[in-house]
Design a protein around this motif. Structure first.
Motif, PDB file in Angstrom:
ATOM      1  N   PRO A  82      27.457  41.851  23.399  1.00 36.91           N
ATOM      2  CA  PRO A  82      27.163  40.956  24.472  1.00 36.91           C
ATOM      3  C   PRO A  82      25.749  41.379  25.020  1.00 36.91           C
ATOM      4  CG  PRO A  82      28.690  42.596  25.299  1.00 36.91           C
ATOM      5  CD  PRO A  82      28.637  42.767  23.737  1.00 36.91           C
ATOM      6  N   LYS A  83      25.008  40.497  25.641  1.00 36.66           N
ATOM      7  CA  LYS A  83      23.777  40.729  26.238  1.00 36.66           C
ATOM      8  C   LYS A  83      23.779  41.114  27.425  1.00 36.66           C
ATOM      9  CE  LYS A  83      20.933  38.554  22.553  1.00 36.66           C
ATOM     10  NZ  LYS A  83      21.151  39.327  21.627  1.00 36.66           N
ATOM     11  N   ASN A  84      24.624  40.557  28.352  1.00 31.81           N
ATOM     12  CA  ASN A  84      24.828  40.726  29.627  1.00 31.81           C
ATOM     13  C   ASN A  84      26.441  41.214  29.929  1.00 31.81           C
ATOM     14  OD1 ASN A  84      24.656  41.487  32.456  1.00 31.81           O
ATOM     15  ND2 ASN A  84      23.846  39.488  32.893  1.00 31.81           N
ATOM     16  N   ILE A  85      26.704  42.559  29.863  1.00 29.40           N
ATOM     17  CA  ILE A  85      27.981  43.012  29.817  1.00 29.40           C
ATOM     18  C   ILE A  85      28.491  42.761  31.532  1.00 29.40           C
ATOM     19  CG2 ILE A  85      27.778  45.612  30.511  1.00 29.40           C
ATOM     20  CD1 ILE A  85      30.006  44.425  27.562  1.00 29.40           C
ATOM     21  N   ASP A  86      27.538  42.685  32.234  1.00 30.62           N
ATOM     22  CA  ASP A  86      28.007  42.585  33.936  1.00 30.62           C
ATOM     23  C   ASP A  86      29.050  41.320  34.067  1.00 30.62           C
ATOM     24  OD1 ASP A  86      26.805  45.035  34.034  1.00 30.62           O
ATOM     25  OD2 ASP A  86      25.151  44.152  34.802  1.00 30.62           O
ATOM     26  N   LEU A  87      28.430  40.341  33.357  1.00 29.37           N
ATOM     27  CA  LEU A  87      29.204  38.901  33.566  1.00 29.37           C
ATOM     28  C   LEU A  87      30.707  39.084  33.521  1.00 29.37           C
ATOM     29  CD1 LEU A  87      26.652  36.583  32.152  1.00 29.37           C
ATOM     30  CD2 LEU A  87      26.856  36.797  34.415  1.00 29.37           C
ATOM     31  N   PHE A  88      31.037  39.931  32.400  1.00 28.35           N
ATOM     32  CA  PHE A  88      32.266  40.204  32.037  1.00 28.35           C
ATOM     33  C   PHE A  88      33.145  41.290  32.684  1.00 28.35           C
ATOM     34  CE2 PHE A  88      29.999  38.357  28.209  1.00 28.35           C
ATOM     35  CZ  PHE A  88      30.957  37.422  27.911  1.00 28.35           C
ATOM     36  N   LEU A  89      32.300  42.394  33.077  1.00 34.07           N
ATOM     37  CA  LEU A  89      33.228  43.373  33.870  1.00 34.07           C
ATOM     38  C   LEU A  89      32.986  42.849  35.252  1.00 34.07           C
ATOM     39  CD1 LEU A  89      31.290  46.385  32.166  1.00 34.07           C
ATOM     40  CD2 LEU A  89      33.515  45.576  31.917  1.00 34.07           C
ATOM     41  N   PHE A  90      32.352  41.963  35.465  1.00 34.34           N
ATOM     42  CA  PHE A  90      32.247  41.644  37.369  1.00 34.34           C
ATOM     43  C   PHE A  90      33.707  41.222  37.921  1.00 34.34           C
ATOM     44  CE2 PHE A  90      32.089  38.511  40.553  1.00 34.34           C
ATOM     45  CZ  PHE A  90      31.285  39.321  41.592  1.00 34.34           C
ATOM     46  N   VAL A  91      34.451  40.578  37.142  1.00 31.66           N
ATOM     47  CA  VAL A  91      35.798  40.253  37.751  1.00 31.66           C
ATOM     48  C   VAL A  91      36.540  41.292  38.070  1.00 31.66           C
ATOM     49  CG1 VAL A  91      37.924  38.955  37.187  1.00 31.66           C
ATOM     50  CG2 VAL A  91      35.743  37.867  36.504  1.00 31.66           C
ATOM     51  N   GLY A  92      36.763  42.298  36.883  1.00 29.03           N
ATOM     52  CA  GLY A  92      37.593  43.448  37.230  1.00 29.03           C
ATOM     53  C   GLY A  92      36.937  44.518  38.168  1.00 29.03           C
ATOM     54  N   LEU A  93      35.840  44.670  38.107  1.00 32.91           N
ATOM     55  CA  LEU A  93      35.097  45.641  39.081  1.00 32.91           C
ATOM     56  C   LEU A  93      35.354  44.951  40.489  1.00 32.91           C
ATOM     57  CD1 LEU A  93      32.119  47.000  37.167  1.00 32.91           C
ATOM     58  CD2 LEU A  93      34.541  48.179  37.846  1.00 32.91           C
ATOM     59  N   HIS A  94      34.978  43.547  40.709  1.00 33.99           N
ATOM     60  CA  HIS A  94      35.042  43.116  41.892  1.00 33.99           C
ATOM     61  C   HIS A  94      36.686  43.057  42.530  1.00 33.99           C
ATOM     62  CE1 HIS A  94      34.466  40.127  45.151  1.00 33.99           C
ATOM     63  NE2 HIS A  94      35.375  39.417  44.688  1.00 33.99           N
ATOM     64  N   HIS A  95      37.554  42.930  41.695  1.00 32.94           N
ATOM     65  CA  HIS A  95      39.031  43.230  42.067  1.00 32.94           C
ATOM     66  C   HIS A  95      39.328  44.502  42.425  1.00 32.94           C
ATOM     67  CE1 HIS A  95      43.070  41.864  42.339  1.00 32.94           C
ATOM     68  NE2 HIS A  95      43.586  42.950  41.552  1.00 32.94           N
ATOM     69  N   LEU A  96      38.472  45.432  41.663  1.00 32.70           N
ATOM     70  CA  LEU A  96      38.950  46.675  42.218  1.00 32.70           C
ATOM     71  C   LEU A  96      38.338  46.975  43.586  1.00 32.70           C
ATOM     72  CD1 LEU A  96      39.768  49.814  41.742  1.00 32.70           C
ATOM     73  CD2 LEU A  96      37.543  50.123  40.438  1.00 32.70           C
ATOM     74  N   ALA A  97      36.864  46.599  43.596  1.00 34.69           N
ATOM     75  CA  ALA A  97      36.173  46.829  45.021  1.00 34.69           C
ATOM     76  C   ALA A  97      37.178  46.079  46.249  1.00 34.69           C
ATOM     77  CB  ALA A  97      34.841  46.121  45.018  1.00 34.69           C
ATOM     78  N   ALA A  98      37.642  44.681  45.998  1.00 36.35           N
ATOM     79  CA  ALA A  98      38.404  44.320  47.184  1.00 36.35           C
ATOM     80  C   ALA A  98      39.717  45.194  47.294  1.00 36.35           C
ATOM     81  CB  ALA A  98      38.855  42.951  46.364  1.00 36.35           C
ATOM     82  N   LEU A  99      40.431  45.649  46.313  1.00 35.58           N
ATOM     83  CA  LEU A  99      41.503  46.645  46.612  1.00 35.58           C
ATOM     84  C   LEU A  99      40.902  47.835  47.458  1.00 35.58           C
ATOM     85  CD1 LEU A  99      43.572  46.138  43.207  1.00 35.58           C
ATOM     86  CD2 LEU A  99      44.095  45.365  45.561  1.00 35.58           C
ATOM     87  N   GLN A 100      39.898  48.453  47.019  1.00 34.43           N
ATOM     88  CA  GLN A 100      39.560  49.491  47.522  1.00 34.43           C
ATOM     89  C   GLN A 100      39.058  49.260  49.190  1.00 34.43           C
ATOM     90  OE1 GLN A 100      36.056  50.405  44.917  1.00 34.43           O
ATOM     91  NE2 GLN A 100      37.265  52.430  44.046  1.00 34.43           N
ATOM     92  N   HIS A 101      38.858  47.979  49.491  1.00 36.31           N
ATOM     93  CA  HIS A 101      38.249  47.591  51.010  1.00 36.31           C
ATOM     94  C   HIS A 101      39.594  47.296  51.651  1.00 36.31           C
ATOM     95  CE1 HIS A 101      37.274  45.121  54.100  1.00 36.31           C
ATOM     96  NE2 HIS A 101      35.764  45.565  54.092  1.00 36.31           N
ATOM     97  N   GLU A 102      40.582  46.578  51.043  1.00 39.52           N
ATOM     98  CA  GLU A 102      41.693  46.165  51.870  1.00 39.52           C
ATOM     99  C   GLU A 102      42.871  47.054  51.559  1.00 39.52           C
ATOM    100  OE1 GLU A 102      41.991  43.210  53.575  1.00 39.52           O
ATOM    101  OE2 GLU A 102      40.076  43.058  53.055  1.00 39.52           O
ATOM    102  N   GLY A 103      43.074  48.184  50.704  1.00 41.80           N
ATOM    103  CA  GLY A 103      43.940  48.763  50.218  1.00 41.80           C
ATOM    104  C   GLY A 103      45.187  48.211  49.247  1.00 41.80           C
ATOM    105  N   LEU A 104      45.705  48.770  48.622  1.00 44.25           N
ATOM    106  CA  LEU A 104      46.823  48.196  47.769  1.00 44.25           C
ATOM    107  C   LEU A 104      48.351  48.287  48.432  1.00 44.25           C
ATOM    108  CD1 LEU A 104      47.796  46.689  45.070  1.00 44.25           C
ATOM    109  CD2 LEU A 104      47.937  48.950  44.028  1.00 44.25           C
ATOM    110  N   ARG A 105      48.827  47.185  48.866  1.00 41.05           N
ATOM    111  CA  ARG A 105      50.052  47.138  49.573  1.00 41.05           C
ATOM    112  C   ARG A 105      51.093  47.221  48.478  1.00 41.05           C
ATOM    113  NH1 ARG A 105      50.583  47.892  54.801  1.00 41.05           N
ATOM    114  NH2 ARG A 105      52.094  46.381  55.020  1.00 41.05           N
ATOM    115  N   ILE A 106      52.103  48.002  48.424  1.00 35.89           N
ATOM    116  CA  ILE A 106      53.356  48.122  47.739  1.00 35.89           C
ATOM    117  C   ILE A 106      54.512  48.125  48.519  1.00 35.89           C
ATOM    118  CG2 ILE A 106      54.351  49.816  45.938  1.00 35.89           C
ATOM    119  CD1 ILE A 106      51.772  50.241  44.914  1.00 35.89           C
ATOM    120  N   TRP A 107      55.525  47.532  47.903  1.00 35.80           N
ATOM    121  CA  TRP A 107      56.753  47.272  48.457  1.00 35.80           C
ATOM    122  C   TRP A 107      57.769  48.429  48.062  1.00 35.80           C
ATOM    123  CZ3 TRP A 107      59.980  45.389  52.201  1.00 35.80           C
ATOM    124  CH2 TRP A 107      61.382  45.550  52.044  1.00 35.80           C
TER     125      TRP A 107
END
Length: 149
Positions: A82-107
């Motif tokens: 791939p020429k720009n790997i960030d395009l593909f990694l963005f979704v997973g890293l964005h999801h991780l960043a959201a979980l880091q900000h909000e916390g992961l709620r577990i039942w």
């Protein structure tokens, strides 16, 4: 005579251990590693598929690399790297960043309650060719290869 660890290696280890000893990383928090690697799908065809996975480092070493505990982050199909790997990694890293900000709620059904835990990204790992895609540097095989890193 044993090798002497580099100062940067010691500092990096103490960065993690210091946070744990201060109590910022708690017992139930999840420590992650993301790993990127390229693979050839077929022996007789030229293809270049890249895969990134998440590994939970809280597990014992004999369990963390078993197929059931290695989670697919995504794959990047194509004939070339791939020429720009960030395009593909963005979704997973964005999801991780959201979980880091909000916390992961577990039942927790045994206690009939929910709790929140934090996620930490400790390592990003790649092989030599993948490192060029990951950090955007020129690598060792370019005309004027990188002599600093």
């Amino acid at each position: 005579m044993g090798s002497i660890p580099l100062v940067d290696d010691i500092a990096a280890g103490w960065d993690y251990l210091g946070v744990v000893l201060k109590g910022n990383i708690k017992k139930d928090d999840i420590i992650l590693m993301v790993s990127l690697d390229g693979t050839q799908l077929y022996a007789s065809k030229q293809s270049d598929c890249w895969i990134y996975t998440w590994v939970v480092l809280n597990l014992a070493p004999d369990k963390r690399y078993k197929k059931i505990h290695v989670y697919l982050g995504g794959f990047i199909p194509g004939l070339n790297k791939p020429k720009n790997i960030d395009l593909f990694l963005f979704v997973g890293l964005h999801h991780l960043a959201a979980l880091q900000h909000e916390g992961l709620r577990i039942w927790d059904s045994s206690k009939d309650c929910t709790f929140s835990l934090d996620l930490y990204l400790l390592f990003t790992t790649v092989d030599g060719p993948g490192l060029i895609c990951w950090d955007g540097m020129v690598g060792h095989s370019s005309k004027n290869g990188c002599h600093v890193y």
